[in-house]
Design a protein around this motif. Structure first.
Motif, short mmCIF file in Angstrom:
data_model
loop_
_atom_site.label_atom_id
_atom_site.label_comp_id
_atom_site.label_asym_id
_atom_site.label_seq_id
_atom_site.Cartn_x
_atom_site.Cartn_y
_atom_site.Cartn_z
N GLY A 77 0.79 -1.21 0.00
CA GLY A 77 0.00 0.00 0.00
C GLY A 77 0.83 1.27 0.00
N ARG A 85 -6.55 -0.28 -4.42
CA ARG A 85 -5.69 0.07 -3.29
C ARG A 85 -6.35 1.05 -2.33
NH1 ARG A 85 -2.99 4.08 -1.49
NH2 ARG A 85 -3.52 5.35 -3.31
N ASP A 89 -6.72 -0.14 1.47
CA ASP A 89 -5.85 0.47 2.47
C ASP A 89 -6.55 0.61 3.82
OD1 ASP A 89 -3.52 0.64 1.12
OD2 ASP A 89 -3.66 2.77 0.61
N ARG A 157 2.93 0.37 7.99
CA ARG A 157 2.53 1.28 6.92
C ARG A 157 2.89 2.72 7.26
NH1 ARG A 157 -2.10 4.25 5.55
NH2 ARG A 157 -2.49 4.37 3.29
#
Length: 528
Positions: A77, A85, A89, A157
Protein backbone atom coordinates in the motif's frame (compact mmCIF):
# COMPACT_ATOMS: atom_id res chain seq x y z
CA UNK A 1 12.49 26.65 42.37
CA UNK A 2 15.11 23.90 42.48
CA UNK A 3 14.37 20.23 42.42
CA UNK A 4 15.24 19.95 46.14
CA UNK A 5 12.63 22.57 47.08
CA UNK A 6 9.85 21.13 45.01
CA UNK A 7 6.86 19.90 47.05
CA UNK A 8 6.66 16.21 47.77
CA UNK A 9 2.90 15.80 47.34
CA UNK A 10 3.07 15.34 43.53
CA UNK A 11 5.49 12.43 43.98
CA UNK A 12 3.25 10.92 46.64
CA UNK A 13 0.17 11.36 44.44
CA UNK A 14 1.92 9.75 41.46
CA UNK A 15 2.98 6.80 43.61
CA UNK A 16 -0.59 6.34 44.88
CA UNK A 17 -1.89 6.32 41.32
CA UNK A 18 0.50 3.48 40.46
CA UNK A 19 -0.75 1.33 43.36
CA UNK A 20 -3.83 -0.08 41.52
CA UNK A 21 -1.40 -2.03 39.34
CA UNK A 22 1.40 -2.66 41.85
CA UNK A 23 -0.72 -4.05 44.68
CA UNK A 24 -2.56 -6.78 42.70
CA UNK A 25 0.74 -7.98 41.24
CA UNK A 26 2.38 -7.91 44.68
CA UNK A 27 -0.43 -10.02 46.13
CA UNK A 28 0.24 -12.70 43.51
CA UNK A 29 3.33 -13.63 45.51
CA UNK A 30 1.13 -14.69 48.44
CA UNK A 31 -0.04 -17.67 46.40
CA UNK A 32 3.33 -19.36 46.89
CA UNK A 33 2.73 -19.65 50.63
CA UNK A 34 -0.93 -20.67 50.68
CA UNK A 35 -1.20 -23.09 47.79
CA UNK A 36 -2.22 -26.72 48.17
CA UNK A 37 0.84 -28.95 47.56
CA UNK A 38 -1.26 -31.92 46.47
CA UNK A 39 -3.16 -29.85 43.94
CA UNK A 40 0.01 -28.17 42.70
CA UNK A 41 1.54 -31.61 42.08
CA UNK A 42 -1.48 -32.51 39.93
CA UNK A 43 -1.37 -29.19 38.07
CA UNK A 44 2.37 -29.29 37.44
CA UNK A 45 2.23 -32.86 36.18
CA UNK A 46 -0.95 -32.94 34.12
CA UNK A 47 -1.93 -29.36 33.22
CA UNK A 48 1.09 -27.07 33.27
CA UNK A 49 3.34 -28.73 30.63
CA UNK A 50 0.65 -28.78 27.95
CA UNK A 51 -0.62 -25.30 28.80
CA UNK A 52 2.87 -23.79 28.73
CA UNK A 53 3.81 -25.52 25.49
CA UNK A 54 0.57 -24.49 23.79
CA UNK A 55 0.99 -20.89 24.96
CA UNK A 56 4.53 -20.62 23.62
CA UNK A 57 3.72 -22.29 20.29
CA UNK A 58 0.57 -20.20 19.86
CA UNK A 59 2.46 -16.96 20.53
CA UNK A 60 5.19 -17.96 18.06
CA UNK A 61 2.70 -18.91 15.33
CA UNK A 62 0.69 -15.72 15.76
CA UNK A 63 3.90 -13.69 15.59
CA UNK A 64 4.79 -15.27 12.25
CA UNK A 65 1.24 -15.24 10.86
CA UNK A 66 0.79 -11.54 11.66
CA UNK A 67 4.25 -10.46 10.51
CA UNK A 68 3.97 -11.73 6.92
CA UNK A 69 0.60 -10.18 5.89
CA UNK A 70 1.15 -7.09 8.05
CA UNK A 71 4.43 -6.11 6.43
CA UNK A 72 3.42 -7.37 2.99
CA UNK A 73 0.18 -5.38 2.73
CA UNK A 74 1.78 -2.33 4.37
CA UNK A 75 4.61 -2.26 1.83
CA UNK A 76 2.24 -2.89 -1.07
CA UNK A 77 0.00 0.00 0.00
CA UNK A 78 2.87 2.41 0.65
CA UNK A 79 5.01 1.59 -2.38
CA UNK A 80 2.73 0.32 -5.16
CA UNK A 81 -0.47 1.23 -6.96
CA UNK A 82 -2.68 -1.81 -7.57
CA UNK A 83 -6.39 -2.27 -8.36
CA UNK A 84 -8.55 -1.30 -5.38
CA UNK A 85 -5.69 0.07 -3.29
CA UNK A 86 -7.62 3.10 -1.99
CA UNK A 87 -10.38 0.89 -0.62
CA UNK A 88 -8.18 -1.92 0.63
CA UNK A 89 -5.85 0.47 2.47
CA UNK A 90 -8.56 1.11 5.08
CA UNK A 91 -10.46 -2.14 4.64
CA UNK A 92 -7.41 -4.08 5.84
CA UNK A 93 -7.86 -2.42 9.27
CA UNK A 94 -11.49 -3.58 9.67
CA UNK A 95 -10.72 -7.00 11.24
CA UNK A 96 -9.31 -5.12 14.23
CA UNK A 97 -12.89 -4.20 15.17
CA UNK A 98 -13.98 -7.78 15.84
CA UNK A 99 -12.91 -9.47 19.11
CA UNK A 100 -10.93 -12.65 18.69
CA UNK A 101 -13.47 -14.75 20.55
CA UNK A 102 -16.21 -13.59 18.15
CA UNK A 103 -14.22 -14.67 15.08
CA UNK A 104 -13.47 -17.97 16.83
CA UNK A 105 -17.08 -18.93 17.51
CA UNK A 106 -18.21 -17.73 14.07
CA UNK A 107 -15.84 -20.10 12.30
CA UNK A 108 -16.57 -22.93 14.72
CA UNK A 109 -20.23 -22.49 13.84
CA UNK A 110 -19.50 -22.22 10.10
CA UNK A 111 -17.56 -25.51 10.17
CA UNK A 112 -19.92 -27.26 12.59
CA UNK A 113 -21.05 -30.75 11.54
CA UNK A 114 -24.64 -29.62 11.01
CA UNK A 115 -23.73 -26.36 9.28
CA UNK A 116 -24.71 -25.56 5.70
CA UNK A 117 -21.09 -25.76 4.58
CA UNK A 118 -20.46 -29.24 5.98
CA UNK A 119 -23.86 -30.51 4.84
CA UNK A 120 -23.27 -29.28 1.30
CA UNK A 121 -19.78 -30.80 1.30
CA UNK A 122 -21.14 -34.22 2.34
CA UNK A 123 -23.70 -34.08 -0.45
CA UNK A 124 -21.16 -33.06 -3.08
CA UNK A 125 -18.42 -35.45 -1.94
CA UNK A 126 -20.01 -38.30 0.01
CA UNK A 127 -16.91 -40.43 -0.03
CA UNK A 128 -14.48 -37.77 1.19
CA UNK A 129 -13.78 -36.85 4.81
CA UNK A 130 -15.43 -33.82 6.34
CA UNK A 131 -13.86 -30.38 6.03
CA UNK A 132 -11.34 -29.63 8.79
CA UNK A 133 -12.61 -27.51 11.69
CA UNK A 134 -10.67 -24.55 13.11
CA UNK A 135 -10.39 -26.17 16.52
CA UNK A 136 -6.83 -26.80 17.67
CA UNK A 137 -3.56 -24.95 17.95
CA UNK A 138 -3.01 -24.09 14.29
CA UNK A 139 -6.62 -23.03 13.82
CA UNK A 140 -6.43 -20.78 16.87
CA UNK A 141 -3.24 -19.18 15.55
CA UNK A 142 -4.79 -18.53 12.13
CA UNK A 143 -8.01 -17.05 13.51
CA UNK A 144 -6.22 -14.86 16.04
CA UNK A 145 -3.88 -13.67 13.30
CA UNK A 146 -6.89 -12.62 11.22
CA UNK A 147 -7.81 -9.99 13.82
CA UNK A 148 -4.31 -9.13 15.09
CA UNK A 149 -2.32 -8.55 11.89
CA UNK A 150 -3.67 -4.94 11.66
CA UNK A 151 -1.31 -4.03 14.53
CA UNK A 152 1.67 -4.87 12.33
CA UNK A 153 -0.01 -3.41 9.25
CA UNK A 154 -0.80 -0.01 10.80
CA UNK A 155 2.60 0.54 12.41
CA UNK A 156 4.55 -0.75 9.41
CA UNK A 157 2.53 1.28 6.92
CA UNK A 158 3.05 4.46 8.91
CA UNK A 159 6.81 3.78 9.02
CA UNK A 160 6.97 3.06 5.28
CA UNK A 161 5.06 6.25 4.47
CA UNK A 162 7.38 8.34 6.65
CA UNK A 163 10.45 6.83 5.06
CA UNK A 164 11.95 8.70 2.16
CA UNK A 165 13.44 7.16 -0.94
CA UNK A 166 17.07 8.23 -0.33
CA UNK A 167 18.25 4.99 1.30
CA UNK A 168 16.50 2.79 -1.25
CA UNK A 169 17.92 4.87 -4.10
CA UNK A 170 21.40 4.53 -2.60
CA UNK A 171 20.98 0.75 -2.40
CA UNK A 172 19.97 0.62 -6.04
CA UNK A 173 22.96 2.73 -7.02
CA UNK A 174 25.13 0.06 -5.40
CA UNK A 175 23.59 -2.61 -7.58
CA UNK A 176 20.99 -3.91 -5.15
CA UNK A 177 17.73 -5.08 -6.68
CA UNK A 178 14.30 -4.11 -5.34
CA UNK A 179 13.85 -7.32 -3.34
CA UNK A 180 17.34 -7.20 -1.84
CA UNK A 181 16.96 -3.49 -1.13
CA UNK A 182 13.71 -4.16 0.72
CA UNK A 183 15.18 -6.85 2.96
CA UNK A 184 18.57 -5.19 3.53
CA UNK A 185 17.53 -1.53 3.74
CA UNK A 186 13.81 -0.96 4.25
CA UNK A 187 13.12 -3.65 6.86
CA UNK A 188 16.13 -2.82 9.08
CA UNK A 189 15.31 0.89 9.01
CA UNK A 190 11.68 0.28 10.01
CA UNK A 191 12.45 -2.46 12.53
CA UNK A 192 11.09 -0.63 15.62
CA UNK A 193 7.69 -0.26 13.95
CA UNK A 194 7.04 -3.83 12.88
CA UNK A 195 8.70 -5.29 15.98
CA UNK A 196 6.31 -3.20 18.10
CA UNK A 197 3.36 -4.45 16.04
CA UNK A 198 4.36 -8.10 16.41
CA UNK A 199 4.89 -7.57 20.14
CA UNK A 200 1.37 -6.17 20.50
CA UNK A 201 -0.03 -9.19 18.66
CA UNK A 202 1.95 -11.60 20.86
CA UNK A 203 0.85 -9.84 24.05
CA UNK A 204 -2.77 -10.03 22.94
CA UNK A 205 -2.26 -13.73 22.25
CA UNK A 206 -0.78 -14.36 25.69
CA UNK A 207 -3.73 -12.52 27.25
CA UNK A 208 -6.43 -14.20 25.14
CA UNK A 209 -8.95 -16.31 26.98
CA UNK A 210 -12.16 -16.41 24.96
CA UNK A 211 -10.85 -17.58 21.58
CA UNK A 212 -8.67 -20.37 22.96
CA UNK A 213 -11.53 -21.54 25.20
CA UNK A 214 -13.93 -21.75 22.27
CA UNK A 215 -11.35 -23.50 20.08
CA UNK A 216 -10.43 -26.03 22.75
CA UNK A 217 -6.78 -25.00 23.20
CA UNK A 218 -5.42 -25.30 26.73
CA UNK A 219 -3.22 -22.30 27.50
CA UNK A 220 -2.07 -20.67 30.70
CA UNK A 221 -5.06 -18.33 30.73
CA UNK A 222 -7.59 -21.16 30.53
CA UNK A 223 -5.62 -23.17 33.09
CA UNK A 224 -5.68 -20.25 35.54
CA UNK A 225 -9.46 -20.05 35.16
CA UNK A 226 -9.82 -23.80 35.56
CA UNK A 227 -7.67 -23.97 38.70
CA UNK A 228 -9.53 -21.05 40.28
CA UNK A 229 -13.14 -21.95 39.49
CA UNK A 230 -13.12 -25.69 38.79
CA UNK A 231 -10.48 -26.79 41.31
CA UNK A 232 -11.39 -24.03 43.80
CA UNK A 233 -7.84 -22.90 44.53
CA UNK A 234 -7.14 -19.19 44.22
CA UNK A 235 -3.55 -19.45 45.61
CA UNK A 236 -2.58 -22.07 43.03
CA UNK A 237 -4.14 -19.90 40.33
CA UNK A 238 -1.90 -17.09 41.60
CA UNK A 239 1.15 -19.31 41.10
CA UNK A 240 0.15 -19.93 37.48
CA UNK A 241 -0.54 -16.22 37.02
CA UNK A 242 3.03 -15.47 38.08
CA UNK A 243 4.27 -17.83 35.40
CA UNK A 244 2.15 -16.13 32.74
CA UNK A 245 3.40 -12.76 33.95
CA UNK A 246 6.93 -14.06 33.45
CA UNK A 247 6.14 -14.89 29.81
CA UNK A 248 4.79 -11.37 29.31
CA UNK A 249 7.99 -9.92 30.79
CA UNK A 250 10.01 -12.17 28.47
CA UNK A 251 8.06 -10.90 25.44
CA UNK A 252 8.71 -7.30 26.44
CA UNK A 253 12.41 -8.04 26.96
CA UNK A 254 12.69 -9.68 23.54
CA UNK A 255 10.99 -6.65 21.99
CA UNK A 256 13.43 -4.30 23.70
CA UNK A 257 16.45 -6.36 22.61
CA UNK A 258 15.11 -6.61 19.04
CA UNK A 259 14.84 -2.85 18.76
CA UNK A 260 18.32 -2.29 20.20
CA UNK A 261 19.78 1.09 21.12
CA UNK A 262 20.15 2.46 17.63
CA UNK A 263 17.86 5.14 16.23
CA UNK A 264 16.17 4.21 12.97
CA UNK A 265 15.19 7.39 11.23
CA UNK A 266 15.55 9.01 7.85
CA UNK A 267 14.99 12.57 6.78
CA UNK A 268 12.57 12.25 3.89
CA UNK A 269 14.25 14.08 1.02
CA UNK A 270 11.34 13.20 -1.25
CA UNK A 271 8.25 11.04 -0.76
CA UNK A 272 8.49 7.38 -1.56
CA UNK A 273 6.87 7.11 -5.02
CA UNK A 274 4.26 4.49 -5.79
CA UNK A 275 4.98 2.26 -8.75
CA UNK A 276 2.07 0.83 -10.70
CA UNK A 277 1.71 -2.94 -10.49
CA UNK A 278 0.34 -4.06 -13.83
CA UNK A 279 -0.93 -7.39 -15.00
CA UNK A 280 -1.22 -10.37 -12.70
CA UNK A 281 1.13 -8.89 -10.08
CA UNK A 282 -1.33 -6.15 -9.19
CA UNK A 283 -4.33 -8.43 -9.26
CA UNK A 284 -2.51 -10.96 -7.06
CA UNK A 285 -2.09 -8.32 -4.33
CA UNK A 286 -5.73 -7.30 -4.75
CA UNK A 287 -6.96 -10.89 -4.43
CA UNK A 288 -4.79 -11.65 -1.38
CA UNK A 289 -5.85 -8.46 0.39
CA UNK A 290 -9.48 -9.03 -0.53
CA UNK A 291 -9.44 -12.60 0.77
CA UNK A 292 -7.86 -11.45 4.03
CA UNK A 293 -10.51 -8.76 4.57
CA UNK A 294 -13.26 -11.20 3.60
CA UNK A 295 -12.08 -13.88 6.02
CA UNK A 296 -11.36 -11.47 8.87
CA UNK A 297 -14.34 -9.12 8.58
CA UNK A 298 -16.90 -9.81 5.86
CA UNK A 299 -17.60 -13.48 6.64
CA UNK A 300 -17.89 -12.95 10.43
CA UNK A 301 -20.18 -9.93 10.03
CA UNK A 302 -22.41 -11.64 7.46
CA UNK A 303 -22.67 -14.80 9.54
CA UNK A 304 -23.45 -12.82 12.67
CA UNK A 305 -26.11 -10.93 10.74
CA UNK A 306 -27.85 -14.09 9.51
CA UNK A 307 -27.71 -15.69 12.97
CA UNK A 308 -29.00 -12.51 14.59
CA UNK A 309 -31.94 -12.34 12.17
CA UNK A 310 -32.85 -15.97 12.85
CA UNK A 311 -32.69 -15.29 16.61
CA UNK A 312 -34.25 -11.82 16.59
CA UNK A 313 -36.52 -12.83 19.47
CA UNK A 314 -33.38 -12.98 21.65
CA UNK A 315 -32.68 -9.26 21.31
CA UNK A 316 -34.79 -8.19 24.34
CA UNK A 317 -32.86 -10.64 26.52
CA UNK A 318 -29.59 -8.99 25.51
CA UNK A 319 -30.75 -5.53 26.56
CA UNK A 320 -29.85 -6.02 30.22
CA UNK A 321 -26.34 -7.17 29.34
CA UNK A 322 -26.03 -4.24 26.94
CA UNK A 323 -26.96 -1.74 29.65
CA UNK A 324 -24.50 -3.40 32.05
CA UNK A 325 -21.80 -3.15 29.40
CA UNK A 326 -22.46 0.54 28.79
CA UNK A 327 -22.56 1.30 32.51
CA UNK A 328 -19.32 -0.57 33.20
CA UNK A 329 -17.67 1.04 30.19
CA UNK A 330 -18.71 4.51 31.28
CA UNK A 331 -17.50 4.09 34.85
CA UNK A 332 -14.19 2.50 33.86
CA UNK A 333 -13.58 5.12 31.14
CA UNK A 334 -14.22 8.00 33.53
CA UNK A 335 -11.89 6.46 36.13
CA UNK A 336 -9.12 5.76 33.61
CA UNK A 337 -9.24 9.25 32.11
CA UNK A 338 -9.22 10.85 35.56
CA UNK A 339 -6.17 8.83 36.63
CA UNK A 340 -4.41 9.52 33.32
CA UNK A 341 -5.16 13.24 33.49
CA UNK A 342 -3.73 13.55 37.00
CA UNK A 343 -0.63 11.53 36.10
CA UNK A 344 0.10 13.61 33.00
CA UNK A 345 -0.43 16.89 34.84
CA UNK A 346 1.93 15.80 37.63
CA UNK A 347 4.54 14.77 35.05
CA UNK A 348 4.24 18.16 33.33
CA UNK A 349 4.49 19.97 36.65
CA UNK A 350 7.67 18.08 37.54
CA UNK A 351 9.44 17.28 34.25
CA UNK A 352 12.44 15.02 34.57
CA UNK A 353 11.59 13.85 38.09
CA UNK A 354 12.60 10.21 38.39
CA UNK A 355 10.00 9.27 40.99
CA UNK A 356 7.14 10.68 38.90
CA UNK A 357 8.52 9.04 35.76
CA UNK A 358 8.81 5.68 37.54
CA UNK A 359 5.23 5.92 38.81
CA UNK A 360 3.91 6.72 35.33
CA UNK A 361 5.96 3.90 33.80
CA UNK A 362 4.71 1.33 36.30
CA UNK A 363 1.11 2.50 36.01
CA UNK A 364 1.24 2.13 32.23
CA UNK A 365 2.46 -1.47 32.32
CA UNK A 366 -1.04 -2.77 32.96
CA UNK A 367 -1.87 -3.07 29.27
CA UNK A 368 0.82 -5.75 28.98
CA UNK A 369 -0.63 -7.75 31.90
CA UNK A 370 -3.27 -10.34 30.90
CA UNK A 371 -6.73 -9.89 32.34
CA UNK A 372 -6.59 -13.28 34.06
CA UNK A 373 -3.45 -12.26 35.96
CA UNK A 374 -4.98 -8.98 37.09
CA UNK A 375 -8.18 -10.75 38.10
CA UNK A 376 -6.31 -13.15 40.39
CA UNK A 377 -4.23 -10.34 41.92
CA UNK A 378 -7.25 -8.07 42.49
CA UNK A 379 -9.22 -10.90 44.10
CA UNK A 380 -6.37 -11.77 46.47
CA UNK A 381 -5.98 -8.10 47.41
CA UNK A 382 -9.68 -7.52 48.06
CA UNK A 383 -10.07 -10.72 50.07
CA UNK A 384 -7.18 -9.57 52.27
CA UNK A 385 -8.79 -6.14 52.64
CA UNK A 386 -12.11 -7.73 53.60
CA UNK A 387 -10.36 -9.72 56.30
CA UNK A 388 -8.62 -6.62 57.60
CA UNK A 389 -11.86 -4.65 57.77
CA UNK A 390 -13.55 -7.52 59.60
CA UNK A 391 -10.76 -7.59 62.20
CA UNK A 392 -11.25 -3.87 62.75
CA UNK A 393 -14.87 -4.54 63.68
CA UNK A 394 -16.37 -2.99 60.55
CA UNK A 395 -18.30 -6.10 59.66
CA UNK A 396 -18.45 -7.94 56.36
CA UNK A 397 -17.71 -5.57 53.48
CA UNK A 398 -18.31 -7.28 50.12
CA UNK A 399 -15.48 -5.84 48.04
CA UNK A 400 -14.44 -8.96 46.14
CA UNK A 401 -18.00 -9.67 44.95
CA UNK A 402 -18.82 -6.15 43.76
CA UNK A 403 -18.10 -3.97 40.78
CA UNK A 404 -15.16 -2.51 42.70
CA UNK A 405 -13.11 -5.56 41.76
CA UNK A 406 -13.98 -5.26 38.07
CA UNK A 407 -13.25 -1.51 38.00
CA UNK A 408 -9.88 -1.96 39.70
CA UNK A 409 -8.79 -4.60 37.20
CA UNK A 410 -10.05 -2.69 34.16
CA UNK A 411 -8.55 0.64 35.24
CA UNK A 412 -5.18 -1.01 35.86
CA UNK A 413 -5.27 -2.85 32.52
CA UNK A 414 -6.32 0.07 30.30
CA UNK A 415 -4.65 3.02 32.00
CA UNK A 416 -2.01 2.96 29.27
CA UNK A 417 -4.63 3.55 26.58
CA UNK A 418 -6.04 6.60 28.32
CA UNK A 419 -2.62 7.89 29.36
CA UNK A 420 -1.36 7.81 25.78
CA UNK A 421 -4.35 9.79 24.51
CA UNK A 422 -4.10 12.40 27.28
CA UNK A 423 -0.35 12.74 26.83
CA UNK A 424 -0.79 13.24 23.09
CA UNK A 425 -3.46 15.87 23.69
CA UNK A 426 -1.20 17.79 26.08
CA UNK A 427 1.73 17.66 23.66
CA UNK A 428 -0.42 19.42 21.04
CA UNK A 429 -1.10 22.40 23.34
CA UNK A 430 0.64 25.65 22.49
CA UNK A 431 2.52 26.79 25.61
CA UNK A 432 2.06 30.42 24.58
CA UNK A 433 -1.69 30.20 25.18
CA UNK A 434 -1.25 29.03 28.78
CA UNK A 435 1.53 31.55 29.40
CA UNK A 436 -0.64 34.38 28.11
CA UNK A 437 -3.42 33.43 30.50
CA UNK A 438 -0.91 33.28 33.35
CA UNK A 439 0.39 36.78 32.59
CA UNK A 440 -3.19 38.06 32.73
CA UNK A 441 -3.44 36.82 36.33
CA UNK A 442 -6.11 34.25 35.52
CA UNK A 443 -6.51 31.81 38.47
CA UNK A 444 -5.15 28.29 37.97
CA UNK A 445 -8.56 26.59 38.21
CA UNK A 446 -10.01 28.99 35.65
CA UNK A 447 -7.07 28.44 33.29
CA UNK A 448 -7.68 24.71 33.45
CA UNK A 449 -11.48 24.74 33.09
CA UNK A 450 -11.81 27.52 30.52
CA UNK A 451 -8.61 27.20 28.47
CA UNK A 452 -6.77 23.91 28.95
CA UNK A 453 -9.75 21.56 29.19
CA UNK A 454 -11.55 22.85 26.04
CA UNK A 455 -8.29 22.54 24.10
CA UNK A 456 -7.84 18.99 25.40
CA UNK A 457 -11.41 17.96 24.55
CA UNK A 458 -10.68 16.33 21.13
CA UNK A 459 -7.86 14.23 22.58
CA UNK A 460 -9.91 13.30 25.65
CA UNK A 461 -12.85 12.25 23.48
CA UNK A 462 -10.57 10.06 21.38
CA UNK A 463 -9.04 8.53 24.50
CA UNK A 464 -12.48 7.92 26.00
CA UNK A 465 -13.57 6.18 22.80
CA UNK A 466 -10.57 3.86 22.78
CA UNK A 467 -10.87 3.01 26.48
CA UNK A 468 -14.63 2.45 26.22
CA UNK A 469 -14.28 -0.06 23.39
CA UNK A 470 -11.44 -1.92 25.11
CA UNK A 471 -13.45 -2.19 28.33
CA UNK A 472 -16.56 -3.40 26.52
CA UNK A 473 -14.62 -6.14 24.69
CA UNK A 474 -12.64 -7.30 27.75
CA UNK A 475 -13.67 -10.84 28.69
CA UNK A 476 -11.45 -12.64 31.27
CA UNK A 477 -11.24 -9.93 33.95
CA UNK A 478 -14.97 -9.21 33.73
CA UNK A 479 -15.89 -12.90 33.65
CA UNK A 480 -13.78 -13.78 36.69
CA UNK A 481 -14.56 -10.75 38.89
CA UNK A 482 -18.14 -9.71 38.07
CA UNK A 483 -20.87 -10.07 40.71
CA UNK A 484 -22.94 -13.23 40.41
CA UNK A 485 -25.55 -12.94 37.66
CA UNK A 486 -24.22 -9.59 36.42
CA UNK A 487 -23.46 -10.20 32.75
CA UNK A 488 -21.97 -8.00 30.06
CA UNK A 489 -22.16 -8.58 26.32
CA UNK A 490 -18.75 -10.27 26.32
CA UNK A 491 -19.76 -12.57 29.18
CA UNK A 492 -23.03 -13.39 27.43
CA UNK A 493 -21.11 -14.33 24.25
CA UNK A 494 -18.89 -16.65 26.31
CA UNK A 495 -21.87 -18.22 28.08
CA UNK A 496 -23.79 -18.91 24.87
CA UNK A 497 -20.80 -20.25 22.95
CA UNK A 498 -19.86 -22.55 25.84
CA UNK A 499 -23.18 -24.30 25.18
CA UNK A 500 -22.87 -24.20 21.39
CA UNK A 501 -25.71 -21.67 21.00
CA UNK A 502 -24.25 -19.80 18.04
CA UNK A 503 -27.42 -17.97 17.02
CA UNK A 504 -28.10 -16.75 20.56
CA UNK A 505 -24.54 -15.43 20.80
CA UNK A 506 -24.91 -13.47 17.57
CA UNK A 507 -26.67 -10.38 18.96
CA UNK A 508 -24.16 -9.55 21.73
CA UNK A 509 -21.29 -10.36 19.36
CA UNK A 510 -22.76 -8.17 16.64
CA UNK A 511 -23.19 -5.26 19.05
CA UNK A 512 -19.61 -5.57 20.29
CA UNK A 513 -18.28 -5.70 16.73
CA UNK A 514 -20.31 -2.63 15.74
CA UNK A 515 -18.89 -0.69 18.69
CA UNK A 516 -15.41 -1.91 17.76
CA UNK A 517 -15.73 -0.11 14.43
CA UNK A 518 -15.61 3.29 16.19
CA UNK A 519 -11.87 3.29 17.03
CA UNK A 520 -11.12 1.83 13.59
CA UNK A 521 -12.94 4.76 12.03
CA UNK A 522 -11.02 7.15 14.27
CA UNK A 523 -7.69 5.57 13.35
CA UNK A 524 -8.36 5.88 9.65
CA UNK A 525 -9.54 9.46 10.10
CA UNK A 526 -6.28 10.28 11.88
CA UNK A 527 -4.24 8.68 9.10
CA UNK A 528 -6.06 10.71 6.44
Amino acid sequence: MTAARQPQWPRLAAALLALPLLLPLAFLATGFGDGRPDLWAHVSQHLLPRATGNTLVLALLVGVFTLIPGIGFAWAGARFEYPGRRVLDWALVLPLAIPGYVVAFVYVGVFDYSSLLQTSWRQLAPGLPALPTPRGLVGAALLLSLVLYPYVYLLSRAAFLRQGSAALDAARSLGRGPVEGFFRVVLPMTRPAWVAGVTLAVLETLADFGAVSILGVETLTTTIYRVWFDLQSLPNAAQLACGLLGLVALALLVERLARGKAQYAERAIKPLPRRALRGWHGWLVTVLAGVTVTMGFVVPMLRLGTWAWSARDELPRVSEAAWNTVALGGMATALVLLLALVLVMIARRMPGDRAVFAASFVGNLGYAVPGTVLAVGVMLMLVWMEGGLAQLGLGRVALSSSLVAVLLALSARFLRVGHGAVETAFSALRPSVIETARTLAVPAWMRFTRITLPLLRPGLVAGALLVLVEVMKELPATLMLRPFGWDTLAVRVYAYTSEGLWAQAAWPALLLSAVGLLPVWWLMRQQR
